[in-house]
Design a protein around this motif. Structure first.
Motif, PDB file in Angstrom:
ATOM      1  N   LYS A  25       5.374  -6.615  13.362  1.00 20.04           N
ATOM      2  CA  LYS A  25       4.704  -7.357  12.304  1.00 20.04           C
ATOM      3  C   LYS A  25       5.675  -7.901  11.254  1.00 20.04           C
ATOM      4  N   LYS A  26       6.805  -7.251  11.123  1.00 23.43           N
ATOM      5  CA  LYS A  26       7.795  -7.726  10.157  1.00 23.43           C
ATOM      6  C   LYS A  26       8.335  -9.091  10.545  1.00 23.43           C
ATOM      7  N   LYS A  38       1.630 -13.270   6.389  1.00 19.31           N
ATOM      8  CA  LYS A  38       1.309 -13.145   4.970  1.00 19.31           C
ATOM      9  C   LYS A  38       0.178 -14.078   4.540  1.00 19.31           C
ATOM     10  N   ALA A  72      -0.220  -2.665   5.365  1.00 18.63           N
ATOM     11  CA  ALA A  72       0.620  -2.821   4.170  1.00 18.63           C
ATOM     12  C   ALA A  72       1.800  -3.704   4.533  1.00 18.63           C
ATOM     13  N   ASP A  73       1.879  -4.866   3.901  1.00 15.78           N
ATOM     14  CA  ASP A  73       2.968  -5.802   4.192  1.00 15.78           C
ATOM     15  C   ASP A  73       4.005  -5.809   3.080  1.00 15.78           C
ATOM     16  N   ALA A  74       3.646  -5.245   1.910  1.00 17.47           N
ATOM     17  CA  ALA A  74       4.609  -5.124   0.818  1.00 17.47           C
ATOM     18  C   ALA A  74       5.087  -3.685   0.688  1.00 17.47           C
ATOM     19  N   GLY A  75       4.716  -2.846   1.666  1.00 18.92           N
ATOM     20  CA  GLY A  75       5.097  -1.440   1.608  1.00 18.92           C
ATOM     21  C   GLY A  75       4.391  -0.692   0.499  1.00 18.92           C
ATOM     22  N   TYR A 116      -0.577  -8.324  -1.171  1.00 18.02           N
ATOM     23  CA  TYR A 116      -0.897  -9.335  -0.167  1.00 18.02           C
ATOM     24  C   TYR A 116      -2.373  -9.397   0.215  1.00 18.02           C
ATOM     25  N   GLY A 138       7.148   2.450   4.337  1.00 16.90           N
ATOM     26  CA  GLY A 138       7.143   1.005   4.146  1.00 16.90           C
ATOM     27  C   GLY A 138       5.982   0.290   4.795  1.00 16.90           C
ATOM     28  N   ASP A 139       6.259  -0.910   5.345  1.00 18.88           N
ATOM     29  CA  ASP A 139       5.216  -1.727   5.972  1.00 18.88           C
ATOM     30  C   ASP A 139       4.626  -0.988   7.169  1.00 18.88           C
ATOM     31  N   GLN A 169       4.419  -1.716  13.449  1.00 15.80           N
ATOM     32  CA  GLN A 169       5.252  -1.708  12.254  1.00 15.80           C
ATOM     33  C   GLN A 169       6.525  -2.509  12.482  1.00 15.80           C
ATOM     34  N   ASP A 215      -3.243  -3.275   0.631  1.00 15.11           N
ATOM     35  CA  ASP A 215      -1.953  -3.620   0.063  1.00 15.11           C
ATOM     36  C   ASP A 215      -2.252  -4.468  -1.174  1.00 15.11           C
TER      37      ASP A 215
END
Length: 298
Positions: free
Chosen positions: A32-33, A39, A184-187, A111, A263-264, A29, A108
């Motif tokens: 990855k941000k 993306k 989940a990349d957009a939360g 994305y 979140g993400d 988590q 997600d």
């Protein structure tokens, strides 16, 4: 334990088809941000025809390890509680979801919901079903979504196992608490039927053609939908909105978009089975209440 370099060089399919411990999920988590090209990945991209997934060989391996790929709690039990680890719990009704084919997937929605996303190999009953989310009050007026559940019948789940596509790498040394999950990349998380997946992709492509100046559909469309959701249903939401159940125009299909816990990150999905071993629910777990709040109670 995965190193930073391993994470940065891991392909999207390798990531999804490799099991992760809950500690590794927290590590991912964070890192990855910071991955600039993440993306652009399309998780679960079809690499062979759907009728080859899962293979008989994979199913035989699955039967040997499925008892390991289970949640740490009984969702049936936790959804009946009003409090856990000193925190108040609530059930938030988010309307219904429609599964016309019974082939479903969780992704997600901003994305990683594309046409080439494979559904889970476990089919579910067809029809319209209630969509509920378990909410915890972290502090006064601070709420988080713990998990989202779709019930297919009134029967209670007596066992659970992780929802899988059928191409995951089951040769790893799996241990209790490991899972594969979705990223989940957009939360946000969504649960949809494959028919909804395709209808949403049609809608999104049409929307982008009609709004060439808007690169990001969230800013051009969904931000307003989330704000509207808060205005109409402010309980357990922040002012920007934390969930919608977006109806695809000119269809009877909807795409729920739900804030994924903190979140993400990587999140597991589980099927629940009744005493007759029939699938009776599916649950998206955003975080483990005991891991998050258990030590506070001690």
């Amino acid at each position: 334990f995965l190193s930073k370099i391993q994470i940065q060089t891991m392909s999207s399919k390798e990531e999804r088809t490799s099991a992760l411990s809950r500690k590794q999920r927290k590590f991912l988590q964070f890192w990855k941000k910071n991955l600039e090209n993440y993306k652009n990945f399309k998780i679960n991209k079809i690499v062979s025809t759907e009728n080859q997934i899962p293979s008989q060989e994979w199913l035989e391996k699955y039967e040997k390890v499925k008892s390991i790929l289970v949640p740490p709690v009984s969702f049936e039990e936790i959804y009946s509680q009003k409090e856990a680890f000193g925190k108040k719990l609530f059930i938030l009704n988010m309307g219904e979801v429609h599964f016309p084919t019974g082939e479903i997937l969780v992704r997600d929605p901003l994305y990683f919901l594309h046409r080439d996303q494979l559904p889970y190999f476990q089919k579910v009953p067809t029809g319209k079903f209630p969509l509920n989310t378990l909410v915890v009050e972290v502090e006064e007026n601070d709420y988080r979504y713990v998990s989202t559940r779709v019930k297919f019948s009134d029967k209670k789940a007596v066992s659970y196992t992780e929802a899988l596509v059928g191409d995951e790498n089951l040769d790893d040394d799996l241990e209790e608490g490991d899972f594969f999950g979705f990223f989940a990349d957009a939360g946000l998380a969504t649960i949809v039927d494959v028919k909804t997946r395709d209808a949403y992709c049609d809608f999104r492509e049409k929307w982008h053609k009609e709004h060439p100046e808007d690169v990001y559909i969230y800013n051009g469309l969904f931000a307003e939908e989330f704000a509207k959701s808060y205005k109409e249903n402010p309980q357990f939401q922040t002012e920007c909105g934390d969930w919608i159940n977006f109806k695809i125009p000119n269809t009877d299909l909807s795409v729920p978009m739900i804030q994924s816990g903190f979140g993400d990150g990587l999140y597991p999905v589980y099927f629940g089975y009744d005493e007759n071993n029939e699938v009776c629910e599916v649950v998206i777990e955003y975080f483990d209440l005991e891991l998050t709040f258990g030590q506070e109670e001690e």
